[in-house]
Design an enzyme around this catalytic site. Structure first.
Site, short mmCIF file in Angstrom:
data_model
loop_
_atom_site.label_atom_id
_atom_site.label_comp_id
_atom_site.label_asym_id
_atom_site.label_seq_id
_atom_site.Cartn_x
_atom_site.Cartn_y
_atom_site.Cartn_z
NE ARG A 8 -0.61 0.13 4.97
CZ ARG A 8 -1.03 0.65 6.11
NH1 ARG A 8 -2.08 1.44 6.13
NH2 ARG A 8 -0.42 0.38 7.24
CD GLU A 56 -17.23 2.53 1.68
OE1 GLU A 56 -18.48 2.47 1.71
OE2 GLU A 56 -16.54 2.75 2.68
CG PHE A 81 -15.27 -1.27 2.95
CD1 PHE A 81 -16.19 -2.08 3.62
CD2 PHE A 81 -14.18 -0.79 3.67
CE1 PHE A 81 -16.02 -2.40 4.96
CE2 PHE A 81 -14.01 -1.10 5.01
CZ PHE A 81 -14.93 -1.90 5.66
CG HIS A 107 -6.15 -2.14 4.84
ND1 HIS A 107 -5.54 -1.10 4.15
CD2 HIS A 107 -5.91 -1.90 6.15
CE1 HIS A 107 -4.97 -0.27 5.01
NE2 HIS A 107 -5.18 -0.73 6.22
CG ASP A 115 -8.67 -2.82 11.88
OD1 ASP A 115 -8.50 -2.49 13.07
OD2 ASP A 115 -8.61 -2.03 10.92
#
Lengths: 312, 279
Positions: A8, A56, A81, A107, A115
């Site tokens: 990322r 989103e 998402f 992610h 998470d």
């Protein structure tokens, strides 16, 4: 080459770098710019960055609209998402009209870590792969991530790219060349082929060492483009080695393992064993114990390789 | 608007209705009610307002239109055909397996369709992206969209409403076809989205209410939308579902059903009589 960096991070840096070269490049995010690293682009090109807020579905279709005005939008959020919540928007407003939208999904996989399951997307290759014309990619390291971003810019059509949160070793050097749709033979071997994507490429290379200690010669293939899959390379591996093990940070249903099975089943059937998350949800934890817990390890790949060889 | 022009546009609106009806009858399926309710709006946009060229349907600086309520495809197809994007005769191929005229608008194959639509709630988001793109390109062009009243039950409509106001997309205008009926019955009974005016105002839009079949009111609203700076405009257009075909008017059963031969002939007679009266 020893430095570890999350893909990322490379994604955000690449957007900022290529933003200077491609003036039609614009970036959208859904209140996650600090996490997806699109914030790096925002800082460099504030007039070409649009936060869509936590919405989103709207973001994906705004990106579709921007692409019809000649822009190359990168729409970013977490994989869950992008490929999950906004699946229908991506399917109907980007995939069906084959619009030039790039989805930068960070992610992805279990390596989200703490998470937990709600944010650990293990289904994105599956959902995105079923959209006709959608390119589905995941880099193994930062070098590949950077090259992938430019390849996506140059490709005319929708692309889904999955990037990781977890820092991974750099596998490639400055001479690395990215060819969309082409797998990379990382190491040769004749007894079995290990086909891996993302952070599992490193594990596959480690598995090759474990197997070598037992006298087994494993070929390792890095698949950065899950769709369109490099069928020639996979079928050659099937013919040359007679057994395949796939490895991915994804449900074993629908992802790289499924794609490889679909490829060989109709053309060169050989045993294929799939290493991945075995039809479960993830959970919270530090990444190394999670990878261990879900069998996303070199040891498991090596064990599966021995099983696959027995099935020849 | 001068009377002669109004009369001409009114006639075109009824010709568009006739073409939409032909399409649905030929296909033996489709959505007549919500196509007939938007005929005057489509007519005004395509024959009076929008900078478009049927000979160059993709020209970069054109105005854009998104039929967010994509099931009213017979309405937009008939409009595009009458405007010269493809032959009116092609309307009779609607929904056939070898036709370009898909059940819902398909931008890849149908000349003049700016955005694929049909999945409700998505079109207004695409229109937002187009409006933002227009501003970035500096073309000074505008983006028009028509939403269904029932469609506004989709949460994404309000995500887009927030986005449009936040980015001050004053080149975007959304008509809400308030015909009061959706598949399961009256909108007010199924899931009441009213009041539209207060909702769009609260979301930061310029709001205008009109009679969807009154060309003077459409013209005034369009001009007011163009004059408004810093805000997108919502035109709440109170309409009659099935307008122009007596037995379809305000009758929910014509949301998504095709007329039988006898019904078709009656509808044709009614529409043709209006067209003849406006010649």
């Amino acid at each position: 080459m020893a430095d570890k960096i999350a893909t990322r991070e490379a994604y955000g840096a690449a957007l900022a770098e290529f933003g200077a070269k491609y003036d039609k490049l614009v970036v959208l995010d859904a209140d996650l710019a600090a996490a997806t690293k699109t914030g790096v682009f925002k800082k460099a090109f504030p007039d070409r960055f649009f936060d869509c807020g936590i919405a989103e579905g709207n973001m994906m279709v705004v990106a579709a609209g921007l692409s019809t005005a000649g822009f190359i939008p990168f729409a970013s959020t977490f994989a869950m998402f992008a490929a999950g919540r906004a699946f229908e928007q991506v399917r109907n407003a980007i995939g069906y009209p084959h619009l030039n939208v790039k989805i930068g999904a960070t992610h992805g996989g279990i390596s989200v870590g703490e998470d937990g399951a709600t944010h650990q997307c293990l289904e994105d290759f599956g959902t995105m792969r079923t959209i006709p014309g959608m390119v589905v990619m995941q880099p193994a390291d930062a070098v590949e991530a950077r090259a992938m971003v430019e390849a996506a810019i140059k490709h005319d059509g929708p692309c889904y790219m999955r990037f990781g949160r977890y820092a991974v070793p750099t596998l490639f050097g400055d001479d690395y060349k990215f060819e969309l749709g082409k797998g990379i033979v990382m190491a040769d071997g004749s007894d079995v082929t290990l086909v891996a994507t993302g952070l599992m490429v490193e594990q596959a290379l480690a598995a090759r060492e474990l197997l070598a200690a037992d006298g087994i010669k494993a070929r390792v293939i890095n698949i950065h483009t899950i769709k369109p899959l490099d069928a020639d390379l996979i079928l050659k591996a099937a013919a040359d080695t007679g057994a395949i093990v796939t490895a991915e940070e994804h449900n074993i249903i629908g992802g790289l393992g499924s794609a490889v099975c679909e490829c060989v089943a109709g053309a060169k059937p050989v045993p294929v064993l799939r290493v991945g998350v075995e039809d479960q949800f993830g959970r919270s934890g530090k990444v190394p114990p999670l990878l261990e817990m879900y069998g996303l390890t070199a040891a498991n790949i090596a064990a599966k390789a021995k099983e696959a060889i027995k099935l020849k | 608007m001068v009377e002669s022009r109004k009369r001409e546009l009114s006639r075109i609106a009824y010709q568009i209705r006739r073409g939409a009806l032909d399409a649905v009858y030929s296909a033996a399926s489709g959505h007549p009610g919500g196509s007939l309710s938007i005929a005057e709006i489509l007519t005004y946009l395509y024959f009076e307002e929008m900078n478009i060229d049927p000979k160059d349907p993709k020209k970069a600086d054109r105005d854009r239109f998104v039929l967010s309520k994509g099931h009213a495809s017979p309405g937009i197809y008939s409009t595009l055909a009458h405007r010269g994007f493809f032959p009116v005769e092609d309307l009779k191929t609607f929904r056939q397996h070898d036709s370009i005229l898909q059940g819902h608008p398909d931008m890849k194959h149908i000349p003049g369709v700016d955005m694929t639509s049909g999945s409700l709630g998505l079109g207004i988001s695409a229109a937002c992206g187009m409006a933002l793109g227009a501003k970035l390109n500096g073309y000074n062009n505008r983006v028009w969209t028509i939403l269904g009243d029932g469609e506004s039950e989709e949460g994404q409509v309000w995500e887009a409403a927030m986005f449009a106001a936040h980015y001050k997309l004053d080149n975007l205008c959304a008509f809400i076809d308030w015909n009061g009926l959706q598949i399961d019955g009256p909108v007010a009974e199924v899931m009441n989205p009213a009041p539209f005016e207060a909702k769009f105002e609260a979301f930061g839009w310029n709001v205008i209410s009109i009679d969807a079949h009154n060309l003077d009111e459409i013209e005034a609203a369009v001009n007011a939308a163009k004059a408004c700076k810093g805000k997108p405009t919502a035109i709440i257009a109170k309409s009659t579902k099935g307008k122009g075909v007596s037995y379809m008017e305000n009758n929910v059963s014509w949301h998504g059903a095709a007329p039988k031969q006898e019904q078709y002939e009656q509808a044709v007679a009614e529409l043709d009589a209006v067209i003849a009266s406006l010649n």
